[in-house]
Design a protein around this motif. Sequence first.
Motif, PDB file in Angstrom:
ATOM      1  N   GLY A  18      44.016  20.824  97.611  1.00  0.00           N
ATOM      2  CA  GLY A  18      45.013  20.806  99.011  1.00  0.00           C
ATOM      3  C   GLY A  18      45.764  22.051  99.023  1.00  0.00           C
ATOM      4  N   GLU A  19      46.506  22.350  97.808  1.00  0.00           N
ATOM      5  CA  GLU A  19      47.440  23.606  98.084  1.00  0.00           C
ATOM      6  C   GLU A  19      46.507  24.928  98.426  1.00  0.00           C
ATOM      7  N   GLU A  20      45.585  25.037  97.682  1.00  0.00           N
ATOM      8  CA  GLU A  20      44.866  26.257  98.050  1.00  0.00           C
ATOM      9  C   GLU A  20      44.167  26.386  99.166  1.00  0.00           C
ATOM     10  N   ASP A  37      38.519   9.795 107.408  1.00  0.00           N
ATOM     11  CA  ASP A  37      39.493   8.930 106.973  1.00  0.00           C
ATOM     12  C   ASP A  37      40.120   9.101 105.591  1.00  0.00           C
ATOM     13  N   SER A  38      39.633  10.239 105.123  1.00  0.00           N
ATOM     14  CA  SER A  38      40.165  10.418 103.671  1.00  0.00           C
ATOM     15  C   SER A  38      41.365  11.480 103.384  1.00  0.00           C
ATOM     16  N   VAL A  39      42.272  11.424 104.230  1.00  0.00           N
ATOM     17  CA  VAL A  39      43.313  12.327 104.342  1.00  0.00           C
ATOM     18  C   VAL A  39      43.951  12.079 103.078  1.00  0.00           C
ATOM     19  N   PHE A  47      48.589  19.468 104.596  1.00  0.00           N
ATOM     20  CA  PHE A  47      47.725  20.130 105.337  1.00  0.00           C
ATOM     21  C   PHE A  47      47.691  19.760 106.846  1.00  0.00           C
ATOM     22  N   ARG A  48      47.597  18.395 107.111  1.00  0.00           N
ATOM     23  CA  ARG A  48      47.596  17.845 108.328  1.00  0.00           C
ATOM     24  C   ARG A  48      48.968  18.083 108.974  1.00  0.00           C
ATOM     25  N   PRO A  52      48.059  20.334 112.202  1.00  0.00           N
ATOM     26  CA  PRO A  52      47.618  19.142 112.913  1.00  0.00           C
ATOM     27  C   PRO A  52      46.520  19.621 113.763  1.00  0.00           C
ATOM     28  N   ASP A  53      46.365  20.649 114.538  1.00  0.00           N
ATOM     29  CA  ASP A  53      45.081  20.726 115.162  1.00  0.00           C
ATOM     30  C   ASP A  53      43.904  21.466 114.500  1.00  0.00           C
ATOM     31  N   ARG A  54      44.250  21.581 113.232  1.00  0.00           N
ATOM     32  CA  ARG A  54      42.968  22.111 112.516  1.00  0.00           C
ATOM     33  C   ARG A  54      42.386  21.115 111.287  1.00  0.00           C
ATOM     34  N   LEU A  55      42.840  19.756 111.427  1.00  0.00           N
ATOM     35  CA  LEU A  55      42.214  18.912 110.702  1.00  0.00           C
ATOM     36  C   LEU A  55      41.677  18.169 111.612  1.00  0.00           C
TER      37      LEU A  55
END
Length: 317
Positions: A18-20, A37-39, A47-48, A52-55
């Motif tokens: 997630g960080e990378e 549905d696996s955020v 990341f979300r 927010p517009d890129r997830l």
Amino acid sequence: MTALAEQAPTFDCRVDFGEELAALARADERIVAVCNDSVGSSNLVKFREEFPDRLINVGIAEQDLVGVSAGLANAGFIPFVSAAAPFLTGRALEQIKADVAYSDRHVVLCGQSPGMAYGELGPTHHSIEDLSWMRAVPGLRIVVPADPSQTRDAVRWAAASGLPSYIRIPRFKVPAVTPAGTPFEAGRATRLAEGDDVTVIAIGTMVSRALDAAALLRAEGLTARVVNMTFVEPLDVAEVVAAAEQTGAIVTAEEGLLSGGLGAAVAKVVAERHPVPVRMLGVPTFAPTGSTSFLLDHFGLNAEGIVKAARKALGRV
């Protein structure tokens, strides 16, 4: 738990994933994350929040998950498709084959919690078939990081590669095993220990256990070469041939089905190039219900199991 795991801190590689991915997204606006549905389980919450517009969350619809991602790649984006490995590879295999690999789209498939990471949820949630399925798809690169640094390397490599790829992101915590400065290249394995009597070729969660096995074998007067294969496709054929020629016996270890995975890939090379005894450790059938640690021990996917396999390969039963 093996000796190395007891002595060293262990890490959840989903954090590094997630960080990378977020770091890459800050530098390249083409990077997008697509999930089902696996955020939370994919560690994409931050990341979300930042992008927010890129997830894109398609919900529990894995075929759409991969199809949408192929469309995004066709439009110039670099989609990282993140979902639980059993559902990503099982439910969307046709889309992976046709929309991603056959169409040669730059889609990064991220199989979260592979192997038997879901433990007590049982065979429906275990992902032991994914390596076999993904190896059967032409043109798909298959990466199995062994620790946090390799997870970050794999994410960076996949983003820059321009190629369709599948990365296993382990849920089961692992120690750091990769020396600092180790190159990360497609089709290149990493030799972590030298030995003359037998070679243990391992991937993912099995790499630290292979190192533990080498220590146990050393106490018996045997030296084991330990190879972290990392790329199941393309396989480091030269490293496999060197192992066969120089040590004369090979053990493979993987948290996956024996038919069609790492062991099968290595055995094919050995049979064609330099036949020597090969013992394959993995999962032979559907697993019973139990914790991940219990299941790994149940199938001999631990240091002691690797030692026994090495003895058999050397004819020392």
